[in-house]
Design a protein around this motif. Structure first.
Motif, PDB file in Angstrom:
ATOM      1  N   ARG A   1       6.019  -0.062  -1.029  1.00 56.72           N
ATOM      2  CA  ARG A   1       5.425   1.417  -1.279  1.00 56.72           C
ATOM      3  C   ARG A   1       5.573   1.699  -2.805  1.00 56.72           C
ATOM      4  O   ARG A   1       4.456   2.184  -3.488  1.00 56.72           O
ATOM      5  CB  ARG A   1       6.011   2.469  -0.264  1.00 56.72           C
ATOM      6  CG  ARG A   1       5.650   2.713   1.084  1.00 56.72           C
ATOM      7  CD  ARG A   1       5.738   4.040   1.528  1.00 56.72           C
ATOM      8  NE  ARG A   1       5.211   4.076   2.654  1.00 56.72           N
ATOM      9  CZ  ARG A   1       4.548   5.172   3.519  1.00 56.72           C
ATOM     10  NH1 ARG A   1       4.161   6.289   2.632  1.00 56.72           N
ATOM     11  NH2 ARG A   1       4.145   5.044   4.630  1.00 56.72           N
ATOM     12  N   ALA A   2       6.831   1.661  -3.224  1.00 52.40           N
ATOM     13  CA  ALA A   2       6.962   1.579  -4.626  1.00 52.40           C
ATOM     14  C   ALA A   2       6.171   0.729  -5.488  1.00 52.40           C
ATOM     15  O   ALA A   2       5.399   1.235  -6.529  1.00 52.40           O
ATOM     16  CB  ALA A   2       8.448   1.457  -5.185  1.00 52.40           C
ATOM     17  N   LEU A   3       5.923  -0.551  -5.155  1.00 53.15           N
ATOM     18  CA  LEU A   3       5.297  -1.505  -5.749  1.00 53.15           C
ATOM     19  C   LEU A   3       3.851  -1.037  -5.841  1.00 53.15           C
ATOM     20  O   LEU A   3       3.082  -1.105  -6.785  1.00 53.15           O
ATOM     21  CB  LEU A   3       5.377  -2.872  -5.308  1.00 53.15           C
ATOM     22  CG  LEU A   3       4.415  -4.082  -5.833  1.00 53.15           C
ATOM     23  CD1 LEU A   3       4.725  -4.206  -7.257  1.00 53.15           C
ATOM     24  CD2 LEU A   3       4.800  -5.109  -4.927  1.00 53.15           C
TER      25      LEU A   3
ATOM     26  N   SER B   1       0.897  -1.242  -0.078  1.00 53.49           N
ATOM     27  CA  SER B   1      -0.002   0.210   0.201  1.00 53.49           C
ATOM     28  C   SER B   1       0.778   1.362  -0.004  1.00 53.49           C
ATOM     29  O   SER B   1       2.094   1.255   0.139  1.00 53.49           O
ATOM     30  CB  SER B   1      -0.745   0.121   1.380  1.00 53.49           C
ATOM     31  OG  SER B   1      -0.101   0.158   2.279  1.00 53.49           O
ATOM     32  N   ILE B   2       0.182   2.399  -0.198  1.00 55.11           N
ATOM     33  CA  ILE B   2       0.980   3.517  -0.107  1.00 55.11           C
ATOM     34  C   ILE B   2       0.994   4.293   1.197  1.00 55.11           C
ATOM     35  O   ILE B   2       1.430   5.461   1.174  1.00 55.11           O
ATOM     36  CB  ILE B   2       0.537   4.557  -1.389  1.00 55.11           C
ATOM     37  CG1 ILE B   2      -0.907   4.920  -1.065  1.00 55.11           C
ATOM     38  CG2 ILE B   2       1.027   4.228  -2.718  1.00 55.11           C
ATOM     39  CD1 ILE B   2      -1.456   6.164  -1.926  1.00 55.11           C
TER      40      ILE B   2
ATOM     41  N   PRO C   1       3.638   0.429   4.660  1.00 55.10           N
ATOM     42  CA  PRO C   1       4.688   0.037   4.839  1.00 55.10           C
ATOM     43  C   PRO C   1       5.721   1.325   5.037  1.00 55.10           C
ATOM     44  O   PRO C   1       5.354   2.638   4.943  1.00 55.10           O
ATOM     45  CB  PRO C   1       5.393  -0.050   3.176  1.00 55.10           C
ATOM     46  CG  PRO C   1       4.148  -0.811   2.780  1.00 55.10           C
ATOM     47  CD  PRO C   1       3.191   0.352   3.326  1.00 55.10           C
ATOM     48  N   PRO C   2       6.977   1.064   5.955  1.00 51.37           N
ATOM     49  CA  PRO C   2       7.743   2.393   6.246  1.00 51.37           C
ATOM     50  C   PRO C   2       8.098   3.008   5.052  1.00 51.37           C
ATOM     51  O   PRO C   2       8.432   2.718   3.952  1.00 51.37           O
ATOM     52  CB  PRO C   2       8.873   1.472   6.952  1.00 51.37           C
ATOM     53  CG  PRO C   2       8.367   0.186   7.409  1.00 51.37           C
ATOM     54  CD  PRO C   2       7.200  -0.148   6.239  1.00 51.37           C
ATOM     55  N   GLU C   3       8.411   4.474   5.198  1.00 50.91           N
ATOM     56  CA  GLU C   3       8.814   5.081   4.110  1.00 50.91           C
ATOM     57  C   GLU C   3      10.163   4.512   3.598  1.00 50.91           C
ATOM     58  O   GLU C   3      10.942   3.914   4.199  1.00 50.91           O
ATOM     59  CB  GLU C   3       9.268   6.462   4.692  1.00 50.91           C
ATOM     60  CG  GLU C   3       8.374   7.327   5.548  1.00 50.91           C
ATOM     61  CD  GLU C   3       7.341   8.067   4.613  1.00 50.91           C
ATOM     62  OE1 GLU C   3       7.450   8.024   3.645  1.00 50.91           O
ATOM     63  OE2 GLU C   3       6.389   8.563   5.149  1.00 50.91           O
ATOM     64  N   GLY C   4      10.156   4.423   1.942  1.00 47.00           N
ATOM     65  CA  GLY C   4      11.307   3.975   1.615  1.00 47.00           C
ATOM     66  C   GLY C   4      11.179   2.299   1.350  1.00 47.00           C
ATOM     67  O   GLY C   4      12.111   1.904   0.745  1.00 47.00           O
ATOM     68  N   HIS C   5      10.368   1.521   1.742  1.00 42.80           N
ATOM     69  CA  HIS C   5      10.049   0.141   1.609  1.00 42.80           C
ATOM     70  C   HIS C   5       9.695   0.128   0.137  1.00 42.80           C
ATOM     71  O   HIS C   5       8.828   0.698  -0.352  1.00 42.80           O
ATOM     72  CB  HIS C   5       9.051  -0.427   2.519  1.00 42.80           C
ATOM     73  CG  HIS C   5       9.043  -1.847   2.829  1.00 42.80           C
ATOM     74  ND1 HIS C   5       8.454  -2.570   1.659  1.00 42.80           N
ATOM     75  CD2 HIS C   5       9.485  -2.332   3.821  1.00 42.80           C
ATOM     76  CE1 HIS C   5       8.851  -3.933   2.294  1.00 42.80           C
ATOM     77  NE2 HIS C   5       9.526  -3.721   3.590  1.00 42.80           N
ATOM     78  N   HIS C   6      10.179  -1.108  -0.248  1.00 45.11           N
ATOM     79  CA  HIS C   6       9.807  -1.411  -1.793  1.00 45.11           C
ATOM     80  C   HIS C   6       8.440  -1.589  -1.935  1.00 45.11           C
ATOM     81  O   HIS C   6       7.928  -1.632  -3.159  1.00 45.11           O
ATOM     82  CB  HIS C   6      10.820  -2.582  -2.488  1.00 45.11           C
ATOM     83  CG  HIS C   6      10.294  -3.760  -1.774  1.00 45.11           C
ATOM     84  ND1 HIS C   6      10.718  -4.255  -0.414  1.00 45.11           N
ATOM     85  CD2 HIS C   6       9.584  -4.973  -2.110  1.00 45.11           C
ATOM     86  CE1 HIS C   6      10.424  -5.495  -0.287  1.00 45.11           C
ATOM     87  NE2 HIS C   6       9.528  -6.149  -1.112  1.00 45.11           N
TER      88      HIS C   6
END
Length: 281
Positions: free
Chosen positions: A141-143, A130-131, A134-139
């Motif tokens: 978030r990008a996915l 999800s956006i 996940p912690p900031e910078g976790h992959h």
């Protein structure tokens, strides 16, 4: 309703208290602060019954990590085991608290399974990709940003920032849990915050693969969720998909349920706005 002779066990369900010490959102009919009294009233009913556990289907709070300090003590009055799963609003906290949410709810893992009376309950973390969770910078978030952009480009109904998906790892784990249950002769109930069926704007981004797996697994009896506060019901294969209504909605009406499991059916006793249903197995 049935005779109690065939009753195997029963459990309680609460969905979306979304508690916060804030003014109501009248246009959305959400009364965040009133959820303290509503959850307390549900617990009073639960305490009058023999239950294996009570599950809250996510969104215990609406926002602010300190909101947990107000609502979790209400659950201490419950004489049964209180279990939780993670909803999107449970992550409406400062970035420094994102990794503390599961532990604050007493969860040793964001997703897990447990056995009751020969039935396997599989509890998903629908926020994993999800956006917001996940912690900031976790992959993840990008996915999530990629998945959301793809769905938006397709004009998908569930292409919203407040929905999410399972990681491939969690999806594989779900399949393994269902297979292990089948080997052991166990029926399965899956629980998650988000709906996956019938399709709609609140559905998980990867609903299709989840529904395909559950509908093709003959030992999976039901999938129980919250998130869409108006509630819903559908069926795919022999799996019932039940979306429970949100506690936070309306000024005074409550919404919760007691689920009675029999060998041949599941009886849902709805309280307040929640519907009663019979699900055949």
């Amino acid at each position: 309703m049935s005779s109690s002779a065939s009753l195997l066990f029963r459990f309680g369900i609460i969905a979306d208290p979304q508690y916060a010490a804030i003014a109501p959102h009248i246009a959305m009919d959400r009364y965040y602060a009133n959820s303290l009294a509503k959850v307390a009233a549900a617990i009073e009913v639960f305490n009058g019954e023999e239950l294996s556990f009570v599950m809250t289907l996510g969104d215990v709070i609406d926002r602010s990590f300190s909101s947990f300090d107000d609502i979790l003590p209400v659950y201490e009055k419950l004489r049964h085991e209180a279990l939780f799963l993670l909803g999107n609003h449970d992550f409406s906290v400062s970035s420094g608290h994102l990794s503390d949410v599961a532990a604050r709810l007493g969860m040793s893992s964001p997703y897990y399974s447990f056995l009751r009376h020969g039935w396997r309950f599989i509890v998903l973390d629908g926020n994993e990709v999800s956006i917001f969770a996940p912690p900031e910078g976790h992959h993840h978030r990008a996915l999530a940003a990629e998945m959301l952009a793809e769905l938006q480009a397709k004009g998908a109904r569930n292409a919203h920032r407040w929905n999410a998906a399972l990681s491939d790892e969690q999806f594989a784990w779900l399949g393994d849990e269902i297979a292990k249950a089948a080997e052991a002769g166990e029926k399965v109930i899956v629980m998650n915050h988000y709906p996956v069926h019938p399709p709609g704007e609140h559905g998980m981004w990867d609903s299709e693969r989840i529904v395909a797996l559950l509908a093709s697994s003959s030992n999976v009896v039901a999938y129980l969720n919250g998130h869409d506060h108006v509630g819903n019901y559908g069926m795919a294969g022999s799996c019932h998909f039940v979306n429970f209504k949100g506690v936070v909605d309306t000024e005074t009406q409550n919404a919760f349920a007691i689920v009675e499991v029999h060998a041949d059916r599941i009886e849902i006793r709805g309280f307040g706005r929640e519907d009663s249903r019979t699900l055949s197995i």
